[in-house]
Design an enzyme around this catalytic site. Structure first.
Site, PDB file in Angstrom:
ATOM      1  N   ASP A  44      39.659   2.119  12.489  1.00 29.05           N
ATOM      2  CA  ASP A  44      38.904   3.176  11.813  1.00 29.05           C
ATOM      3  C   ASP A  44      39.140   4.512  12.525  1.00 29.05           C
ATOM      4  OD1 ASP A  44      36.262   3.722   9.952  1.00 29.05           O
ATOM      5  OD2 ASP A  44      36.214   4.903  11.797  1.00 29.05           O
ATOM      6  N   TYR A  49      39.127  13.403  13.961  1.00 28.75           N
ATOM      7  CA  TYR A  49      39.302  12.827  15.293  1.00 28.75           C
ATOM      8  C   TYR A  49      40.578  13.340  15.957  1.00 28.75           C
ATOM      9  CZ  TYR A  49      35.920   9.242  13.692  1.00 28.75           C
ATOM     10  OH  TYR A  49      34.836   8.567  13.184  1.00 28.75           O
ATOM     11  N   LYS A  74      39.257   9.316   6.969  1.00 27.96           N
ATOM     12  CA  LYS A  74      38.160  10.019   6.302  1.00 27.96           C
ATOM     13  C   LYS A  74      38.551  11.462   5.989  1.00 27.96           C
ATOM     14  CE  LYS A  74      35.138   7.339   9.339  1.00 27.96           C
ATOM     15  NZ  LYS A  74      36.066   7.133  10.458  1.00 27.96           N
ATOM     16  N   HIS A 107      33.596  12.068   4.721  1.00 29.11           N
ATOM     17  CA  HIS A 107      33.010  11.929   6.060  1.00 29.11           C
ATOM     18  C   HIS A 107      31.518  12.282   6.105  1.00 29.11           C
ATOM     19  CE1 HIS A 107      34.587  11.813  10.447  1.00 29.11           C
ATOM     20  NE2 HIS A 107      33.378  11.303  10.387  1.00 29.11           N
TER      21      HIS A 107
END
Length: 270
Positions: A44, A49, A74, A107
């Protein structure tokens, strides 16, 4: 490994490997490769990120076939606001060096999420995503999608752990056929401050972290623990050989304070 079956028949491993705050260059390739070596088959990540390239390197290094991995990313808030969901999706595919995702999520429920959800439905119907869902959506956000006459999300990834079990939202999702995924399933380490988990761990010959993750499985949640430490990556995966009993579950229920560790989706400013 335990699997959950989504409403559309797609199967998802119930323990996934989360990579939030995992460095793209130095940590992600090694940690993802280690997780896949241990046996994880669910990774994930997210655009925000900033480690999708590192995740791709880890997958390649592992030697595990892409089709054997359940890969999630996401759509970030600014892309949702700017109505560029499809472009952002293509950018994630390029960084991940893949031509499809197993799961793509919105998200956060920021302005424009209804339009973004329509775009994800288009990508899903085009076969570019095996499953689509949302993250950090409360009941009223999900109601908004329902009132727009749109497909119900297959997954809702939310902050969820023994301190914040969110029973009303979980029940709503179960009633609607939405699989719940838990981020920060290990309470960002705060479970270590609660003697209950150590007591239950001793009873089962397990660690407190394994007890918390088993609680997620026994209550039907997909959990996404994160670590870059090899022995913890392995420890977090060794949760399929025991189960909690009713007494254990009652003791864990008593841990709930309903306090968040992360932001409230109704109060975000990012």
């Amino acid at each position: 490994m335990q699997l959950a079956t989504l409403r559309n028949g797609v199967k998802i491993p119930m323990i996934g490997f989360g990579v939030w705050q995992v460095d793209n260059e130095t940590e992600a390739p090694q940690a993802v490769a280690e997780a896949l070596k241990v046996g994880y088959r669910h990774i994930d990540t997210a655009a925000v990120y900033k480690n999708e390239e590192g995740v791709a390197k880890g997958i390649q290094t592992s030697g595990v076939a892409r089709e054997d991995i359940f890969l999630t990313s996401k759509i970030w808030n600014e892309d949702i606001r700017q109505r560029r969901t499809k472009e952002a999706f293509d950018e994630s595919l390029a960084r991940l060096e893949t031509d499809y995702l197993d799961l793509c999520l919105l998200h956060w429920p920021v302005d424009g999420f209804v339009e973004a959800w329509k775009d994800l439905i288009d990508l899903y119907e085009a076969g570019k995503i095996k499953a689509i869902g949302v993250s950090n959506f409360k009941e009223h956000h999900l109601d908004t999608l329902k009132e727009a006459g749109l497909m119900t999300p297959l997954i809702n990834q939310i902050e969820l752990h023994p301190q914040l079990p969110q029973p009303d939202l979980v029940e709503y999702c179960q009633d609607e056929g939405i699989q719940v995924e838990a981020w920060s399933p290990l309470m960002q380490g705060k479970f270590l401050d609660i003697p209950t988990f150590a007591e239950i761990a001793e009873k089962h010959g397990k660690t407190p972290a394994q007890v918390v993750l088993r609680w997620h499985l026994d209550t039907g949640n997909v959990a996404l623990p994160k670590s870059v430490t090899p022995h913890r990556i392995q420890e977090n995966f060794e949760v399929f050989d025991f189960a909690l009993d009713a007494d254990d579950l009652a003791k864990i229920d008593a841990v709930a304070t309903h306090d968040r560790l992360g932001p409230d989706p109704d109060e975000i400013d990012f």
